[in-house]
Design a protein around this motif. Structure first.
Motif, PDB file in Angstrom:
ATOM      1  N   SER B 490     123.021 -38.722 -29.454  1.00  0.00           N
ATOM      2  CA  SER B 490     122.365 -38.124 -28.309  1.00  0.00           C
ATOM      3  C   SER B 490     123.423 -38.152 -27.215  1.00  0.00           C
ATOM      4  CB  SER B 490     121.152 -38.968 -27.976  1.00  0.00           C
ATOM      5  OG  SER B 490     120.750 -38.699 -26.689  1.00  0.00           O
ATOM      6  N   PHE B 491     123.950 -36.997 -26.875  1.00  0.00           N
ATOM      7  CA  PHE B 491     125.097 -36.931 -25.966  1.00  0.00           C
ATOM      8  C   PHE B 491     124.708 -37.468 -24.596  1.00  0.00           C
ATOM      9  CE2 PHE B 491     125.768 -34.059 -29.335  1.00  0.00           C
ATOM     10  CZ  PHE B 491     127.127 -34.080 -29.584  1.00  0.00           C
ATOM     11  N   GLY B 492     125.630 -38.215 -23.994  1.00  0.00           N
ATOM     12  CA  GLY B 492     125.321 -38.827 -22.699  1.00  0.00           C
ATOM     13  C   GLY B 492     125.408 -37.808 -21.571  1.00  0.00           C
ATOM     14  N   VAL B 493     124.389 -37.028 -21.419  1.00  0.00           N
ATOM     15  CA  VAL B 493     124.414 -36.016 -20.362  1.00  0.00           C
ATOM     16  C   VAL B 493     123.636 -36.554 -19.171  1.00  0.00           C
ATOM     17  CG1 VAL B 493     123.805 -33.662 -19.723  1.00  0.00           C
ATOM     18  CG2 VAL B 493     124.615 -34.161 -22.022  1.00  0.00           C
ATOM     19  N   TYR B 494     124.327 -36.760 -18.074  1.00  0.00           N
ATOM     20  CA  TYR B 494     123.704 -37.355 -16.895  1.00  0.00           C
ATOM     21  C   TYR B 494     122.529 -36.507 -16.392  1.00  0.00           C
ATOM     22  CZ  TYR B 494     123.313 -38.847 -12.020  1.00  0.00           C
ATOM     23  OH  TYR B 494     122.850 -39.285 -10.808  1.00  0.00           O
ATOM     24  N   ARG B 495     121.384 -37.118 -16.273  1.00  0.00           N
ATOM     25  CA  ARG B 495     120.145 -36.465 -15.853  1.00  0.00           C
ATOM     26  C   ARG B 495     119.892 -35.166 -16.608  1.00  0.00           C
ATOM     27  NH1 ARG B 495     120.702 -36.137  -9.631  1.00  0.00           N
ATOM     28  NH2 ARG B 495     121.120 -38.273  -9.045  1.00  0.00           N
ATOM     29  N   GLY B 496     120.236 -35.172 -17.898  1.00  0.00           N
ATOM     30  CA  GLY B 496     120.005 -33.965 -18.690  1.00  0.00           C
ATOM     31  C   GLY B 496     119.159 -34.274 -19.901  1.00  0.00           C
ATOM     32  N   HIS B 497     118.893 -33.262 -20.692  1.00  0.00           N
ATOM     33  CA  HIS B 497     118.079 -33.466 -21.891  1.00  0.00           C
ATOM     34  C   HIS B 497     118.807 -32.899 -23.094  1.00  0.00           C
ATOM     35  CE1 HIS B 497     114.914 -34.537 -19.135  1.00  0.00           C
ATOM     36  NE2 HIS B 497     115.219 -33.462 -18.448  1.00  0.00           N
ATOM     37  N   PRO B 498     119.875 -33.571 -23.522  1.00  0.00           N
ATOM     38  CA  PRO B 498     120.657 -33.009 -24.621  1.00  0.00           C
ATOM     39  C   PRO B 498     119.901 -33.067 -25.949  1.00  0.00           C
ATOM     40  CG  PRO B 498     121.435 -35.195 -24.092  1.00  0.00           C
ATOM     41  CD  PRO B 498     120.402 -34.866 -23.075  1.00  0.00           C
ATOM     42  N   ILE B 499     120.121 -32.076 -26.792  1.00  0.00           N
ATOM     43  CA  ILE B 499     119.495 -32.067 -28.122  1.00  0.00           C
ATOM     44  C   ILE B 499     120.303 -33.023 -28.996  1.00  0.00           C
ATOM     45  CG2 ILE B 499     119.093 -30.630 -30.157  1.00  0.00           C
ATOM     46  CD1 ILE B 499     119.056 -28.225 -28.219  1.00  0.00           C
ATOM     47  N   PRO B 500     119.654 -34.022 -29.613  1.00  0.00           N
ATOM     48  CA  PRO B 500     120.433 -34.924 -30.472  1.00  0.00           C
ATOM     49  C   PRO B 500     120.924 -34.186 -31.711  1.00  0.00           C
ATOM     50  CG  PRO B 500     118.109 -35.554 -30.457  1.00  0.00           C
ATOM     51  CD  PRO B 500     118.232 -34.382 -29.560  1.00  0.00           C
ATOM     52  N   LEU B 501     122.183 -34.372 -32.055  1.00  0.00           N
ATOM     53  CA  LEU B 501     122.742 -33.685 -33.213  1.00  0.00           C
ATOM     54  C   LEU B 501     123.127 -34.700 -34.282  1.00  0.00           C
ATOM     55  CD1 LEU B 501     125.072 -31.104 -31.427  1.00  0.00           C
ATOM     56  CD2 LEU B 501     122.766 -30.738 -32.276  1.00  0.00           C
ATOM     57  N   LEU B 502     122.964 -34.275 -35.523  1.00  0.00           N
ATOM     58  CA  LEU B 502     123.279 -35.158 -36.643  1.00  0.00           C
ATOM     59  C   LEU B 502     124.792 -35.239 -36.820  1.00  0.00           C
ATOM     60  CD1 LEU B 502     122.291 -36.669 -39.266  1.00  0.00           C
ATOM     61  CD2 LEU B 502     122.675 -34.511 -40.413  1.00  0.00           C
ATOM     62  N   ILE B 503     125.325 -36.459 -36.893  1.00  0.00           N
ATOM     63  CA  ILE B 503     126.759 -36.555 -37.120  1.00  0.00           C
ATOM     64  C   ILE B 503     127.102 -37.242 -38.442  1.00  0.00           C
ATOM     65  CG2 ILE B 503     127.588 -36.443 -34.734  1.00  0.00           C
ATOM     66  CD1 ILE B 503     127.680 -39.527 -34.908  1.00  0.00           C
ATOM     67  N   GLN B 504     126.157 -37.963 -38.987  1.00  0.00           N
ATOM     68  CA  GLN B 504     126.491 -38.688 -40.204  1.00  0.00           C
ATOM     69  C   GLN B 504     125.219 -39.119 -40.924  1.00  0.00           C
ATOM     70  OE1 GLN B 504     129.282 -39.901 -42.749  1.00  0.00           O
ATOM     71  NE2 GLN B 504     129.845 -38.975 -40.830  1.00  0.00           N
ATOM     72  N   ARG B 505     125.271 -39.089 -42.258  1.00  0.00           N
ATOM     73  CA  ARG B 505     124.149 -39.636 -43.042  1.00  0.00           C
ATOM     74  C   ARG B 505     124.702 -40.774 -43.869  1.00  0.00           C
ATOM     75  NH1 ARG B 505     121.631 -34.136 -45.423  1.00  0.00           N
ATOM     76  NH2 ARG B 505     120.903 -35.550 -47.038  1.00  0.00           N
TER      77      ARG B 505
END
Lengths: 520, 615
Positions: B490-505
């Motif tokens: 979940s990207f650290g976007v200050y006061r934002g709502h970033p879409i969490p992206l899959l990076i590893q299984r």
């Protein structure tokens, strides 16, 4: 102490040059701390890397990224068309292109080339004219907008920095640099970082900034690149960089060290560095302002008492409240001292004394104009005694709207998470959880005892938390119960953040979980 | 007058006849203000006064240290920890064992506060110095010894003295502050809770007595008390002989309870609690364990000093006042006033488990309507409960209700210590009566990991639940995926709502390997480990985190739990993300979505995939 900047760098278009000479070209009221770091990163992305002559740049240029920003923040059609069942899928791309071109060309009427009918033609190939692919990219990148709940003009909306293509500078409607949110604070931080005397460390910092913030390979940067027109086709604005006082302050060194310490937290993903970075920058600016005031007034350092008990300890609350006030007032007192001091410098001393003696208002006015680059205003020509004229000038500097540190300290500290202000409660110094994390990331290289941690915070930022530091700051005879409570509260909060570990009644450690591997 | 004196004399005589001197001796170890007699120096004195043999608790550590000192290349030993951990006791035992002389400790030659062992160490011939408490040294003594000590601890020299250094951890750090790399090394060892005994490049062995697991020696602690030879004295007691089973001496009742060792015994459950406390980072000094056992044995509600004497015990038995000596309440320090209770860490730790304050419908119903399936106790069961329950059922006044509720609490606690736990988590699982409703599963997993028995079906089911809980927390979906771990950023976007992206299984045997392990330190904490090439990241499964994950798997919402759990998971997530960024030069993140069956699915980000094709 000579605070004047080099003449060729001195700001020209200001009301006066008092805070400019004291602290640097400008700290704008509306520039929140996160925007300061955005601006600094924008400068870093625009200056050559690696820097061949190892001197800070005096100018840089900013890409506009008009079309990408238009797609992200100004296009109402993409979502509408994609969900419109009336339009057959294969036609959606053309339909959307027609609409968006109409809107874009209408809005950017004077700014586009005459032959430009399809401003977004560059997307056709990149997205194989597939509207779903485009929407996915726009949707993801849009979610990376900083401070998204704030409804700013579309040319003043920003993306989290994850590669140079994601840097969006503050622009006015006609694409000239807007100084409201990019008020030069970031340029000053850039200059401070470049005053770091350790050349090797400076190079390392530069390299880390490029590696961790301006990495062209980051997936988000690639999405932004795909949505942008090529740099050569996009517009850009050239900017002359602001100026800092010539004198060097400890705060510059600390700022650079903190940046470097943070960017070498290798176990923290790049995307999560921005938040602690702007908070620690905010704190370093507070310390910088205090240091300037302290140096000019030749006074002992101003402690920074923080209340971590969330208002549970009234006494501490009051102290932290007074402390903030003290910091703000120090800025005003510094102006008073600076102005009076300047008139004792060889250039002005004799002339000023003569004017006083002869009560020659006109020459007094001229000296003040010359010394402080004052622009005339209605009060200036009133027939006043010279002493009053002087205090009017000081008052004017203390009350000006921009580059006024007394006023600026509030938004700066609030935005950095250093001050709590609620209705009916006066603002006071605190440290929110994000600042606590930032402090651990920058100040804990190896696991250290809690006592050593707060001792370091005092040495570096004059932050007073525990009883020992309170004694150092205010003498042995003060009551320390409230500081003991404060220290307990700090530990409790660090533990909740998974940053502290208690070993026994007598021993607790602070851990930086994002730097453990390198410490071994 | 004469008659009065005679009567007094008679009472005195009966006391002499029947009172067991062991009881006041044991009481001196209990939760009384005079429990400072616990300090090793004073314990021997107290034992002599009462004519009792002092408590002997076998600690495997002592033999280990002695063996090390007897090798050709002995190491100095730093015994650190907090008050009551038995640092001095251990040092004394080492000296006694080394010299085979029980009286040497008090007669050893001293230079200030530094003891010199009279003989060189066997094999190495190196002199041995003992500092039994670093904080006792004055500034001059400290300065004098500092360089010799630092030299011995950081250099290999066959002639240098070997030290046994006892110091409280805070004081130890203060003493070596700034003397790097020794100072950093000590911090590192203390914070990571690792042993450096086998490290050939280090010339000392740091033992943190606070972090020694008490689970192994807990039985010894209880046995040293309940099997003390002087219990023999009780056989001649008139109460035992005359009053019969119905009016049995409460001290002996409590002793019987403590002697039981089965799965449904107090001893077994306390050992489980110790395991959970230790993996939660709450380590208990031996002194605290002794205090607790004594309070279970002798605790009394009625009057100060809140510990039974033989006389009091006889009275309680005669009047049938067993509710005053209830070990199931006294184990939590309930016989002590709240303020005093707080002085003892053991009671704070035990009360944190909220045993008896948590319950379920089955237990409430069974207690209220006297379900015969539940185990009873002839002294502390229905006997002290029926009265208040019937009163409440017949006339439910506020006063009766209050008393009834208090008695219910005692009964729930009794049941907690008298039922066999089960990992199926049925309604009559005793852990249902505590904060850790899945405590039995935790202990089960803990044991299986220690014995490397990962093929066990029940263990695998627990692991599955944990993974599901973790996937739900990290992806913020109500997924059922539990075969692998989906690591999103979940990207650290200050006061934002970033879409969490899959990076590893991460899964068993994948590029990112997922495994359940236990830490190789004294706590043996179970961890979830994600390994990529040579590096790995651990998520320590503290009992509270375990509880959280299992409850999330069962559909609970994260908001019911405190934020530190979320912080721990976030830290784990970030550390894996950073590791992935370093291990794999280029990662193409993907979007995630939930299938109609609740399984996680990945959706490629087309523009990035295109780019990769092109590359």
């Amino acid at each position: 102490m000579n605070l004047s900047p080099l003449q060729e760098h001195a700001p020209q278009n200001t009301d006066m040059r008092i805070q400019e000479d004291l602290y640097g070209h400008r700290f704008a009221q509306d520039q929140e701390p996160f925007m300061i770091v955005l601006e600094t990163l924008a400068v870093y992305s625009a200056v050559p890397y690696p820097n061949p002559n190892d001197a800070p740049q005096s100018s840089y240029s900013l890409q506009h990224r008009r079309k990408m920003r238009f797609l992200l923040f100004q296009d109402p059609y993409l979502e509408r068309i994609i969900t419109d069942n009336q339009i057959p899928d294969p036609q959606k791309w053309t339909e959307w292109k027609t609409k968006i071109n109409q809107q874009f060309l209408a809005q950017e009427n004077n700014l586009t080339r005459d032959d430009e009918n399809d401003a977004f033609a560059y997307l056709d190939e990149k997205f194989s004219s597939n509207i779903e692919t485009l929407y996915q990219a726009v949707h993801i990148l849009r979610s990376h907008e900083l401070d998204s709940s704030h409804n700013r003009r579309w040319t003043s909306r920003f993306l989290a920095v994850q590669g140079s293509s994601t840097i969006c500078a503050d622009m006015s409607k006609n694409w000239s640099p807007d100084r409201r949110f990019f008020g030069r604070g970031g340029e000053l931080v850039y200059l401070m970082l470049n005053k770091f005397s350790d050349r090797k460390a400076r190079e390392e910092l530069n390299q880390k900034i490029h590696q961790r913030f301006l990495n062209q390979k980051s997936p988000i940067n690639k999405i932004a690149e795909a949505l942008s027109e090529s740099d050569s086709a996009d517009g850009k604005s050239d900017i002359k960089i602001g100026c800092l006082p010539e004198h060097s302050f400890n705060a510059y060194k600390h700022m650079a060290e903190d940046w470097l310490n943070l960017l070498t937290c290798d176990d923290l993903p790049d995307e999560h560095l921005f938040d602690p970075l702007f908070r620690i920058t905010g704190l370093n600016l507070v310390v910088y302002f205090a240091e300037v005031a302290q140096k000019i007034r030749q006074e002992p350092p101003i402690p920074l008492i923080v209340d971590l008990t969330e208002g549970n300890n009234q006494h501490l609350c009051q102290e932290a409240e007074n402390c903030l006030l003290q910091h703000r007032e120090a800025a005003n007192k510094a102006i008073d001292t600076f102005v009076k001091h300047k008139l004792t410098e060889p250039d002005y001393h004799q002339k000023w004394q003569e004017a006083l003696k002869r009560k020659d208002l006109l020459s007094a006015q001229n000296i003040l104009k010359q010394a402080f680059a004052l622009k005339e205003n209605e009060n200036f020509h009133k027939n006043l005694p010279i002493e009053e004229l002087l205090s009017n000038v000081i008052k004017r500097a203390q009350e000006r709207s921009d580059n006024n540190i007394y006023k600026y300290l509030l938004p700066l500290t609030k935005g950095s998470g250093l001050v709590t202000a609620r209705q009916k409660v006066k603002p006071r110094f605190t440290l929110n959880n994000d600042v606590l994390l930032a402090l651990v990331l920058t100040n804990v290289k190896y696991t250290i005892p809690l006592k050593e941690f707060i001792e370091n915070l005092y040495k570096r930022y004059q932050i007073v938390i525990g009883p020992e530091e309170a004694r150092k700051a205010f003498g042995q005879r003060i009551r320390t119960e409230c500081y003991e409570e404060n220290l307990e509260a700090l530990e409790k909060r660090l533990t909740l953040l998974s940053l502290a570990q208690r070993l026994s009644d007598d021993c607790a450690f602070v851990i930086n979980p994002y730097k453990t591997k390198t410490a071994q | 007058m004469k008659r009065k004196t005679a009567a007094l004399f008679a009472t005195y005589e009966t006391h002499i006849m029947t009172d067991n001197p062991l009881i006041p001796f044991l009481a001196s170890y209990g939760p009384t203000p005079s429990s400072h007699t616990m300090y090793d120096e004073c314990v021997i004195k107290a034992a002599e006064e009462n004519g009792c043999a002092p408590l002997e608790i076998k600690h495997p550590l002592i033999d280990e240290i002695v063996a090390l000192l007897r090798t050709p290349s002995p190491k100095s030993v730093i015994l650190t920890g907090t008050a009551g951990d038995g640092k001095t006791y251990t040092a004394r035992k080492i000296v006694e064992t080394l010299s085979e002389d029980k009286h040497l400790w008090s007669t050893m030659e001293k230079d200030g506060k530094i003891y010199s062992f009279p003989h060189p160490l066997p094999c190495s011939e190196r002199p041995l110095r003992i500092i039994k408490d670093l904080s006792e040294l004055n500034e001059t003594e400290k300065n004098k010894i500092f360089s010799t000590l630092c030299y011995s601890l950081s250099t290999h020299d066959d002639k240098a003295p070997v030290f046994i250094l006892c110091a409280n951890d805070g004081y130890l750090l203060q003493f070596f502050k700034g003397y790097d790399p020794l100072y950093r090394k000590i911090i590192d060892l203390l914070s990571k809770d690792q042993s450096n005994k086998e490290n050939p490049r280090e010339y000392f062995w740091l033992i943190n007595m606070s972090r020694q697991s008490r689970q192994d020696i807990f039985d010894d602690v209880i046995d040293s008390i309940v099997k003390h030879p002087q219990w023999e004295n009780c056989t001649s007691c008139s109460t035992v002989k005359e009053q019969g089973q119905d009016q049995r001496c409460p001290i002996l009742c409590n002793r019987d309870i403590l002697r039981k060792k089965e799965h449904d015994s107090m001893r077994a459950r306390l050992r489980d609690i110790l395991c959970l406390a230790e993996t939660s980072g709450q380590h208990l000094p031996i002194r605290q364990l002794i205090i607790n056992v004594i309070n279970i044995l002798l605790g009394d509600h009625k009057q100060k000093p809140f510990l039974l004497t033989c006389k009091k015990a006889r009275n309680r038995a005669k009047k049938g006042e067993y509710s005053l000596t209830n070990p199931y309440a006294n184990v939590f320090g309930d016989n002590l006033p709240k303020r005093e209770q707080k002085l003892y860490k053991i009671f704070t730790v035990l009360n944190d488990f909220q045993i008896g304050f948590k319950t379920n419908n089955f237990f409430e119903h069974a207690l209220l309507w006297n379900n015969k399936e539940l185990p009873d106790c002839p002294y502390y069961g229905l006997r002290i409960f029926t009265n208040s329950r019937d009163q409440y059922l017949n006339t439910p006044t506020a006063e009766h209700a209050d008393r009834f509720l208090e008695d219910m609490l005692d009964q729930r606690r009794r049941l907690f210590f008298s039922l066999t736990p089960d990992t199926k988590n049925t309604c009559y699982n005793p852990w249902q009566l505590s904060l850790f409703k899945h405590g039995a599963e935790y202990i089960y997993m803990f044991d299986k990991l220690l014995t490397h028995n990962k093929s066990d079906k029940e263990y695998q089911e627990i692991a599955r639940k944990i993974l599901c809980g973790l996937n739900r927390t990290m992806t913020k979906t109500m997924t059922k995926t539990s075969s692998e771990l989906w690591i999103t950023l979940s990207f650290g976007v200050y006061r934002g709502h970033p879409i969490p992206l899959l990076i590893q299984r991460a899964k068993r045997g994948g590029e990112s390997t997922l495994s359940f392990e236990h830490l190789n330190n004294t706590s043996k904490m179970p961890v979830i480990r994600v390994t990529q090439k040579e590096t790995s990241v651990d998520l320590p499964l503290r009992p509270l985190l375990f509880e959280y994950l299992i409850q999330i798997d069962q559909g609970a919402l994260p908001a019911n739990f405190s934020s530190d759990i979320y912080q721990e998971i976030k830290k784990f997530q970030l550390q894996i993300a950073a590791m992935t960024q370093k291990t794999f030069e280029y990662i193409t993140p993907k979007e995630i979505q939930l299938s109609s069956r609740g399984e996680l699915e990945e959706r490629p980000i087309t523009i990035l995939e295109k780019e990769e094709d092109f590359l």
